[in-house]
Design a protein around this motif. Structure first.
Motif, PDB file in Angstrom:
ATOM      1  N   UNK A   1       1.317  -1.291  -0.224  1.00  0.00           N
ATOM      2  CA  UNK A   1      -0.008  -0.294   0.364  1.00  0.00           C
ATOM      3  C   UNK A   1       0.838   1.389   0.559  1.00  0.00           C
ATOM      4  N   UNK A   2       1.910   1.611   0.539  1.00  0.00           N
ATOM      5  CA  UNK A   2       2.318   2.398   1.000  1.00  0.00           C
ATOM      6  C   UNK A   2       3.546   2.780  -0.598  1.00  0.00           C
ATOM      7  N   UNK A   3       4.175   1.435  -0.397  1.00  0.00           N
ATOM      8  CA  UNK A   3       4.784   2.081  -2.149  1.00  0.00           C
ATOM      9  C   UNK A   3       3.608   1.886  -3.009  1.00  0.00           C
ATOM     10  N   UNK A   4       2.864   1.698  -3.689  1.00  0.00           N
ATOM     11  CA  UNK A   4       1.890   2.703  -4.406  1.00  0.00           C
ATOM     12  C   UNK A   4       1.362   3.724  -3.692  1.00  0.00           C
ATOM     13  N   UNK A   5       1.344   4.342  -3.138  1.00  0.00           N
ATOM     14  CA  UNK A   5       1.084   5.552  -2.403  1.00  0.00           C
ATOM     15  C   UNK A   5       2.473   6.854  -2.904  1.00  0.00           C
ATOM     16  N   UNK A   6       3.617   6.135  -2.675  1.00  0.00           N
ATOM     17  CA  UNK A   6       4.456   6.707  -2.694  1.00  0.00           C
ATOM     18  C   UNK A   6       4.640   6.865  -4.311  1.00  0.00           C
ATOM     19  N   UNK A   7       4.954   6.059  -5.048  1.00  0.00           N
ATOM     20  CA  UNK A   7       4.401   6.294  -6.765  1.00  0.00           C
ATOM     21  C   UNK A   7       3.694   7.262  -6.712  1.00  0.00           C
ATOM     22  N   UNK A   8       2.293   7.402  -6.855  1.00  0.00           N
ATOM     23  CA  UNK A   8       1.324   8.375  -6.517  1.00  0.00           C
ATOM     24  C   UNK A   8       1.350   9.857  -6.238  1.00  0.00           C
ATOM     25  N   UNK A   9       2.399   9.947  -4.792  1.00  0.00           N
ATOM     26  CA  UNK A   9       3.189  10.514  -4.578  1.00  0.00           C
ATOM     27  C   UNK A   9       3.720  11.984  -5.326  1.00  0.00           C
ATOM     28  N   UNK A  10       4.446  11.338  -6.173  1.00  0.00           N
ATOM     29  CA  UNK A  10       4.875  11.836  -7.580  1.00  0.00           C
ATOM     30  C   UNK A  10       6.768  11.977  -6.974  1.00  0.00           C
ATOM     31  N   UNK A  11       6.486  11.503  -5.777  1.00  0.00           N
ATOM     32  CA  UNK A  11       8.552  11.274  -5.419  1.00  0.00           C
ATOM     33  C   UNK A  11       9.418  11.476  -6.504  1.00  0.00           C
ATOM     34  N   UNK A  12      10.130  12.275  -7.198  1.00  0.00           N
ATOM     35  CA  UNK A  12      11.127  11.930  -7.416  1.00  0.00           C
ATOM     36  C   UNK A  12      12.135  11.388  -7.310  1.00  0.00           C
ATOM     37  N   UNK A  13      12.718  10.640  -6.214  1.00  0.00           N
ATOM     38  CA  UNK A  13      14.032  10.302  -6.121  1.00  0.00           C
ATOM     39  C   UNK A  13      13.861   9.546  -5.012  1.00  0.00           C
TER      40      UNK A  13
ATOM     41  N   UNK B   1       7.305  -2.904  -9.088  1.00  0.00           N
ATOM     42  CA  UNK B   1       6.007  -3.120  -9.498  1.00  0.00           C
ATOM     43  C   UNK B   1       5.444  -2.398  -9.587  1.00  0.00           C
ATOM     44  N   UNK B   2       4.578  -1.162  -8.194  1.00  0.00           N
ATOM     45  CA  UNK B   2       3.905   0.232  -8.593  1.00  0.00           C
ATOM     46  C   UNK B   2       4.511   0.837  -9.352  1.00  0.00           C
ATOM     47  N   UNK B   3       5.600   0.607  -9.626  1.00  0.00           N
ATOM     48  CA  UNK B   3       5.954   1.951 -10.567  1.00  0.00           C
ATOM     49  C   UNK B   3       5.327   1.558 -12.284  1.00  0.00           C
ATOM     50  N   UNK B   4       6.086   0.269 -12.754  1.00  0.00           N
ATOM     51  CA  UNK B   4       5.887  -0.573 -13.802  1.00  0.00           C
ATOM     52  C   UNK B   4       4.315  -0.804 -14.219  1.00  0.00           C
ATOM     53  N   UNK B   5       3.362  -0.774 -12.586  1.00  0.00           N
ATOM     54  CA  UNK B   5       1.437  -1.274 -13.189  1.00  0.00           C
ATOM     55  C   UNK B   5       1.170   0.507 -13.228  1.00  0.00           C
ATOM     56  N   UNK B   6       1.785   1.567 -12.485  1.00  0.00           N
ATOM     57  CA  UNK B   6       1.372   2.844 -12.801  1.00  0.00           C
ATOM     58  C   UNK B   6       2.259   3.487 -13.652  1.00  0.00           C
ATOM     59  N   UNK B   7       3.068   2.811 -15.024  1.00  0.00           N
ATOM     60  CA  UNK B   7       2.991   3.544 -16.119  1.00  0.00           C
ATOM     61  C   UNK B   7       4.069   4.926 -15.562  1.00  0.00           C
ATOM     62  N   UNK B   8       4.584   4.358 -13.993  1.00  0.00           N
ATOM     63  CA  UNK B   8       5.921   5.645 -14.098  1.00  0.00           C
ATOM     64  C   UNK B   8       7.125   5.604 -14.223  1.00  0.00           C
TER      65      UNK B   8
END
Length: 342
Positions: free
Chosen positions: A136-148, A182-189
């Motif tokens: 859950x936190x990994x998904x939310x992190x990608x969605x937050x737009x964190x750059x690095x 995984x979540x970077x790939x799923x969300x295409x980020x």
């Protein structure tokens, strides 16, 4: 597109004419100061490190947070204070580091703050021990737009890892990295750019080749080797690597140790960056872990007022007069290789 090019573009896309002009003024004033030996400060800080929390779940031996060795209070950065700070300063900030002491994910509003800074056009970075990167936190992190995101992985087996990361679980960290990929790939980020940071100490230096293999296997974007700061180094320390290439310290002829780099009487940090504690204190750099050299408080003043204030000016002048007279500078990496290249 190269992952490194993509990361660079994320930074470039956030540039504005105002940010570039501010950075030019800061750089020019730094070099003028070096040439004239007089404190000249133009422009505002374009890098800020802010502390989400002083709390940590680990007990690393060279970390005041892990050792619970602070004299300053422990607490979490408040989101309202953070928003006001960003709203007042975002036009000049190139990037924001969500880290000083503590584990950022312990602050329950951490990712909300990341998202707010990102929405204001600031390149965002955090450093984590990786124990809170559940699905859950990994998904939310990608969605937050964190750059690095820098993930500390200081060993490739549990036995070696826990010699420095006390109370840590390597498999939890590695699974957290897998969740991020995984979540970077799923969300295409392409964000965040994922970095395995390997703090090179004597117990783990033989595992350097393995950390590169592990990062590639998981899909992490980059590995950075970091030389370790130790507090008690003069008579040797079990954490100092055998291979001097990976050490910040050099052995003298009498068997004692010294910091490799010379203490030159200037400091780039004092001209382009500052650190803000969770409760609003402004300190000169990340070596002032206990906020001993408080240069102002954002509870009372703006960052601009603190930056140009008499305390900051006096500290810069003290640096020019002799860094060896300031205790936090005596074990400093200014001019030393913190990041190591294989």
């Amino acid at each position: 597109m190269s992952i490194f090019l993509a990361d660079s573009l994320h930074m470039v896309q956030k540039l504005t004419l105002r940010k570039c002009w501010n950075a030019i003024k800061v750089i020019a004033s730094f070099y003028l100061t070096r040439w004239t030996k007089k404190t000249i400060q133009w422009g505002l800080p374009f890098t800020v490190s802010i502390e989400p929390t002083t709390a940590c779940n680990l007990g690393c031996p060279e970390c005041p947070s892990g050792l619970k060795a602070f004299s300053r209070p422990t607490g979490n950065l408040k989101s309202d204070f953070f928003r006001n700070l960003i709203n007042d300063n975002y036009k000049d900030l190139l990037y924001l580091i969500f880290y000083f002491q503590g584990e950022p994910y312990i602050n329950p509003r951490f990712l909300d703050m990341v998202a707010h800074a990102g929405a204001r056009g600031i390149y965002t970075i955090t450093s984590t021990n990786g124990h809170f990167l559940n699905d859950d936190n990994a998904r939310k992190t990608v969605e937050s737009g964190l750059d690095r995101m820098i993930i500390s992985v200081d060993g490739t087996t549990q036995e070696v890892y826990e010699q420095y990361r006390k109370n840590g679980k390597l498999e939890v960290v590695l699974q957290g990295a897998r969740n991020m990929v995984k979540w970077k790939r799923k969300l295409g980020s392409r964000k965040p750019h994922l970095v395995f940071q390997f703090l090179v100490v004597k117990p783990n230096e033989h595992q350097i080749p393995e950390i590169y293999r592990l990062a590639k296997e998981i899909g992490v974007d980059e590995v950075k080797l970091k030389s370790a700061q130790v507090y008690d180094y003069k008579n040797g320390n079990p954490l100092i690597p055998t291979n001097e290439k990976y050490s910040r310290y050099k052995m003298n002829h009498d068997g004692t140790y010294r910091v490799k780099n010379k203490l030159l009487n200037h400091c780039w940090k004092l001209w382009h960056a500052c650190v803000i504690t969770w409760d609003g204190k402004v300190v000169p750099c990340c070596f002032d872990k206990d906020a001993k050299y408080e240069l102002g408080s954002l509870k009372n003043d703006s960052l601009k007022d603190v930056w140009y204030g008499k305390d900051y000016d006096a500290f810069r002048a003290q640096i020019l007069g002799g860094r060896d007279k300031i205790d936090i500078c005596n074990n400093c990496t200014e001019g030393c290789k913190i990041w190591l290249n294989e």
